[in-house]
Design a protein around this motif. Structure first.
Motif, PDB file in Angstrom:
ATOM      1  N   SER A 208       0.825  -1.040  -0.024  1.00  0.00           N
ATOM      2  CA  SER A 208       0.003  -0.256   0.157  1.00  0.00           C
ATOM      3  C   SER A 208       0.855   1.077   0.043  1.00  0.00           C
ATOM      4  O   SER A 208       0.572   2.095  -0.637  1.00  0.00           O
ATOM      5  CB  SER A 208      -1.155   0.102   1.253  1.00  0.00           C
ATOM      6  N   SER A 209       2.070   1.312   0.738  1.00  0.00           N
ATOM      7  CA  SER A 209       2.975   2.380   0.842  1.00  0.00           C
ATOM      8  C   SER A 209       3.377   2.591  -0.730  1.00  0.00           C
ATOM      9  O   SER A 209       3.787   3.903  -0.883  1.00  0.00           O
ATOM     10  CB  SER A 209       3.870   2.197   1.893  1.00  0.00           C
ATOM     11  N   LEU A 210       3.766   1.518  -1.270  1.00  0.00           N
ATOM     12  CA  LEU A 210       4.413   1.692  -2.764  1.00  0.00           C
ATOM     13  C   LEU A 210       3.538   2.491  -3.606  1.00  0.00           C
ATOM     14  O   LEU A 210       3.991   3.066  -4.407  1.00  0.00           O
ATOM     15  CB  LEU A 210       4.617   0.304  -3.221  1.00  0.00           C
ATOM     16  N   LYS A 211       2.302   2.517  -3.239  1.00  0.00           N
ATOM     17  CA  LYS A 211       1.247   3.451  -4.252  1.00  0.00           C
ATOM     18  C   LYS A 211       1.705   4.807  -4.072  1.00  0.00           C
ATOM     19  O   LYS A 211       1.400   5.691  -4.992  1.00  0.00           O
ATOM     20  CB  LYS A 211      -0.172   3.377  -3.631  1.00  0.00           C
ATOM     21  N   SER A 212       2.415   5.402  -2.930  1.00  0.00           N
ATOM     22  CA  SER A 212       2.923   6.625  -2.986  1.00  0.00           C
ATOM     23  C   SER A 212       4.462   6.650  -3.593  1.00  0.00           C
ATOM     24  O   SER A 212       5.007   7.836  -3.565  1.00  0.00           O
ATOM     25  CB  SER A 212       3.105   7.067  -1.445  1.00  0.00           C
ATOM     26  N   GLY A 213       5.033   5.615  -4.114  1.00  0.00           N
ATOM     27  CA  GLY A 213       6.241   5.669  -4.552  1.00  0.00           C
ATOM     28  C   GLY A 213       7.433   4.978  -3.721  1.00  0.00           C
ATOM     29  O   GLY A 213       7.225   4.546  -2.396  1.00  0.00           O
ATOM     30  N   GLU A 214       8.277   4.472  -4.306  1.00  0.00           N
ATOM     31  CA  GLU A 214       9.535   3.848  -3.647  1.00  0.00           C
ATOM     32  C   GLU A 214       9.995   4.729  -2.565  1.00  0.00           C
ATOM     33  O   GLU A 214      10.700   4.274  -1.487  1.00  0.00           O
ATOM     34  CB  GLU A 214      10.548   3.292  -4.400  1.00  0.00           C
ATOM     35  N   GLU A 215      10.055   6.048  -2.857  1.00  0.00           N
ATOM     36  CA  GLU A 215      10.685   6.961  -1.830  1.00  0.00           C
ATOM     37  C   GLU A 215      10.235   6.710  -0.421  1.00  0.00           C
ATOM     38  O   GLU A 215      11.024   6.991   0.595  1.00  0.00           O
ATOM     39  CB  GLU A 215      10.579   8.470  -2.350  1.00  0.00           C
ATOM     40  N   CYS A 216       9.007   6.426  -0.434  1.00  0.00           N
ATOM     41  CA  CYS A 216       8.127   6.339   0.988  1.00  0.00           C
ATOM     42  C   CYS A 216       8.690   5.003   1.656  1.00  0.00           C
ATOM     43  O   CYS A 216       8.977   5.248   2.690  1.00  0.00           O
ATOM     44  CB  CYS A 216       6.585   6.139   0.752  1.00  0.00           C
ATOM     45  N   THR A 217       8.625   4.103   0.870  1.00  0.00           N
ATOM     46  CA  THR A 217       9.002   2.672   1.526  1.00  0.00           C
ATOM     47  C   THR A 217      10.589   2.573   1.799  1.00  0.00           C
ATOM     48  O   THR A 217      11.099   2.304   2.819  1.00  0.00           O
ATOM     49  CB  THR A 217       8.929   1.415   0.569  1.00  0.00           C
ATOM     50  N   ASP A 218      11.553   3.422   1.014  1.00  0.00           N
ATOM     51  CA  ASP A 218      12.880   3.369   1.366  1.00  0.00           C
ATOM     52  C   ASP A 218      13.156   4.382   2.269  1.00  0.00           C
ATOM     53  O   ASP A 218      14.152   3.862   2.912  1.00  0.00           O
ATOM     54  CB  ASP A 218      13.635   4.038  -0.293  1.00  0.00           C
ATOM     55  N   LYS A 219      12.485   5.532   2.484  1.00  0.00           N
ATOM     56  CA  LYS A 219      12.831   6.405   3.527  1.00  0.00           C
ATOM     57  C   LYS A 219      12.421   5.482   5.030  1.00  0.00           C
ATOM     58  O   LYS A 219      13.016   5.655   5.916  1.00  0.00           O
ATOM     59  CB  LYS A 219      12.123   7.499   3.441  1.00  0.00           C
ATOM     60  N   TRP A 220      11.194   4.972   5.048  1.00  0.00           N
ATOM     61  CA  TRP A 220      10.816   4.259   6.185  1.00  0.00           C
ATOM     62  C   TRP A 220      11.818   3.190   6.397  1.00  0.00           C
ATOM     63  O   TRP A 220      11.938   3.152   7.701  1.00  0.00           O
ATOM     64  CB  TRP A 220       9.323   3.651   5.967  1.00  0.00           C
ATOM     65  N   ARG A 221      12.441   2.355   5.362  1.00  0.00           N
ATOM     66  CA  ARG A 221      13.140   1.377   5.981  1.00  0.00           C
ATOM     67  C   ARG A 221      14.374   1.881   6.225  1.00  0.00           C
ATOM     68  O   ARG A 221      15.039   1.311   7.115  1.00  0.00           O
ATOM     69  CB  ARG A 221      13.251   0.429   4.766  1.00  0.00           C
ATOM     70  N   SER A 222      14.848   2.981   5.865  1.00  0.00           N
ATOM     71  CA  SER A 222      16.024   3.407   6.360  1.00  0.00           C
ATOM     72  C   SER A 222      16.102   4.070   7.843  1.00  0.00           C
ATOM     73  O   SER A 222      16.894   3.932   8.611  1.00  0.00           O
ATOM     74  CB  SER A 222      16.654   4.681   5.481  1.00  0.00           C
ATOM     75  N   ILE A 223      14.807   4.347   8.367  1.00  0.00           N
ATOM     76  CA  ILE A 223      14.340   4.995   9.733  1.00  0.00           C
ATOM     77  C   ILE A 223      14.549   3.754  10.414  1.00  0.00           C
ATOM     78  O   ILE A 223      15.279   3.789  11.407  1.00  0.00           O
ATOM     79  CB  ILE A 223      13.266   5.428   9.794  1.00  0.00           C
ATOM     80  N   PHE A 224      14.017   2.681  10.133  1.00  0.00           N
ATOM     81  CA  PHE A 224      14.143   1.407  11.295  1.00  0.00           C
ATOM     82  C   PHE A 224      15.676   0.901  11.215  1.00  0.00           C
ATOM     83  O   PHE A 224      16.150   0.738  12.300  1.00  0.00           O
ATOM     84  CB  PHE A 224      12.875   0.761  11.460  1.00  0.00           C
TER      85      PHE A 224
END
Ligand code: NAG
Ligand code: NAG
Length: 478
Positions: A208-224
């Motif tokens: 679902s987050s990918l619907k906003s683009g990989e920038e969303c998932t990449d940044k979140w993954r970098s946070i954890f």
């Protein structure tokens, strides 16, 4: 969601009708300024006739739109939290308006103000089971139908059950188990297929987050990952203090459980765009992203202090707390442990794999408690649930959809997937708003159309077989 802390002992509720002290009344008014509630005397244990104990179960009754001659009865099933009176612009009340129906909403045992026992000890929580909750609904709905029948000189009227999420599962299970009381049901995001290691949840948060683009998932993954690095290099207490936790009970897993809820809660509750836009608008620099995470978690009302074992181990009844009771339900019965995705990049840390949840259940309840979800699926059918006249709705972005019914060969089951931007958990149950997606409005219209047919059929059968004794025939013939 902001949690107002309220501590009220409910000993009075358990033994008699509610007698509130002045202070309790004041707190209740803060919580619910216009409590229009009533009380129903319920059995503590439906399975053991030797135990005669009863408790007071709270409910709401809205007959404002009811035409007693032809109007259906809607049983709105509460659960997972305190029961609030369904708002005038909520889907169930909108259904009542359309069909001249009456809406009754029953609070789930052990939540809100409906408590079978004076505290939430592990021993007392043995009475917190989905089948006890279903039996509560059966007792309540039968008694109310009899009462309405006597009062208005109408046939014994069967119900339409409505619920979302776990109450959505109850709604489907109720229709399957008690067809002499309910003739149709709406199971919104109904989690009927119980799963212990529910990694599909996280997989859907990713998709679902990918619907906003990989920038969303990449940044979140970098946070954890950043937090993992900090914790691994001995900075755990700095990280916890950054989020306002200064105690000694928090484990690494608890921290990552909290962190995962930030993204998961956003996607689940239809705020995927808000969450992803926030990330996308923040520079791809470590400290910027960590600061954003803190601000966003505060905005969403998440509190790291509410993730420790001692927090969940607290047995004192509190009207608005639901963490301990819900933990019991997942640890004892239905599972749904949100573990990191196995088939797509995960949106949560590997520290909260299944072993974390096993330890958490033991820690909270002090006994070896872990669910046998297969057992539960055998009792209720899981994805193979049988029955008829059930509508299963799911939001296209909802991480819970994998535990619900998305397709069916059963000609009287209607799975409806509501696929639109930010259409997630129980989205159809909300009120109508001008900015509703056309797909959402269409789904609600579809539900109304199906109910229209089922209600007409039921009214015809009700004319032929009006008595409670013959109600089984209605089911057989419908
Ligand atoms: C336990 O919960 C009650 C009710 O919310 C609260 O008043 C009390 O402070 C809690 N106890 C501890 C030790 O946190
Ligand atoms: C992050 O927040 C801290 C504390 O409020 C502040 O001192 C720091 O300048 C912020 N860093 C960035 C890059 O925004």
């Amino acid at each position: 969601m902001k949690y107002i802390l309220i501590a009220i002992l409910l000993l009075t509720v358990v033994t008699a009708r509610l007698h509130l002290t002045e202070t309790q009344e004041k707190r209740l008014n803060e919580l619910d300024p216009n409590p229009n509630h009533q009380w129903y005397t319920q059995r503590v244990d439906h399975h053991n006739p030797q135990l005669k104990e009863t408790f007071q179960q709270r409910y709401f009754d809205n007959d404002k739109y009811w035409d007693s001659e032809t109007g259906p009865l809607f049983l709105y099933i509460c659960g997972e939290a305190i029961c609030r009176e369904p708002a005038d612009n909520s889907f169930v009340v909108n259904l009542a308006k359309k069909f001249n129906g009456r809406v009754l909403a029953l609070e789930h045992r052990f939540y809100g103000m409906s408590h079978p026992r004076p505290d939430w000890s592990t021993e007392n929580l043995q009475f917190l089971t989905p089948d006890q909750a279903l039996a509560d609904l059966a007792q309540f709905a039968s008694d109310k139908s009899r009462e309405f029948s006597a009062e208005h000189g109408i046939p014994f009227r069967r119900w339409i059950t409505v619920g979302g999420s776990y109450p959505g599962a109850l709604s489907a299970w109720f229709r399957a188990k008690y067809p002499h009381i309910a003739f149709a049901s709406l199971s919104s995001s109904g989690i009927v297929n119980t799963i212990t290691d529910y990694d599909e949840y996280d997989g859907q948060v990713y998709a679902s987050s990918l619907k906003s683009g990989e920038e969303c998932t990449d940044k979140w993954r970098s946070i954890f990952s950043s937090f993992e690095d900090k914790i691994n290099s001995g900075l755990a207490s700095d990280v916890y203090e950054f989020f306002g936790y200064f105690g000694n009970d928090l484990t690494v897993g608890d921290f990552f459980n909290f962190l995962a809820d930030i993204s998961a809660g956003s996607v689940q509750y239809g705020k995927r765009s808000k969450f992803c836009d926030g990330l996308i608008n923040t520079e791809f620099k470590e400290q910027d992203l960590l600061n954003w995470t803190l601000e966003y978690s505060k905005e969403e009302g998440l509190d790291l202090n509410e993730y420790t074992v001692p927090y969940f181990a607290n047995t004192t009844i509190d009207y608005i707390k639901a963490g301990r009771q819900w933990s019991y339900q997942i640890c004892a019965h239905i599972g749904f442990f949100q573990t990191p995705a196995k088939s797509v990049p995960s949106m949560r840390s590997q520290t909260i794999a299944i072993d974390y949840w096993r330890d958490l259940c033991q820690g909270i309840f002090g006994i070896d408690l872990f669910p046998d979800t297969d057992h539960w699926n055998k009792l209720f059918g899981g994805k193979e649930i049988t029955g008829s006249k059930i509508i299963f709705t799911n939001g296209g972005e909802d991480p819970w959809q994998h535990s619900s019914i998305m397709e069916s060969e059963n000609p009287t089951f209607h799975p409806i997937v509501i696929d639109c931007d930010n259409c997630a958990h129980c989205v159809d149950l909300h009120g109508d708003f001008p900015d509703d997606a056309p797909e959402l409005t269409a789904a609600r219209d579809q539900i109304k159309g199906i109910f229209q047919d089922w209600i007409s059929e039921e009214l015809n059968l009700e004319r032929i077989y009006p008595s409670e004794v013959k109600v089984g025939l209605r089911e057989f013939l419908s």
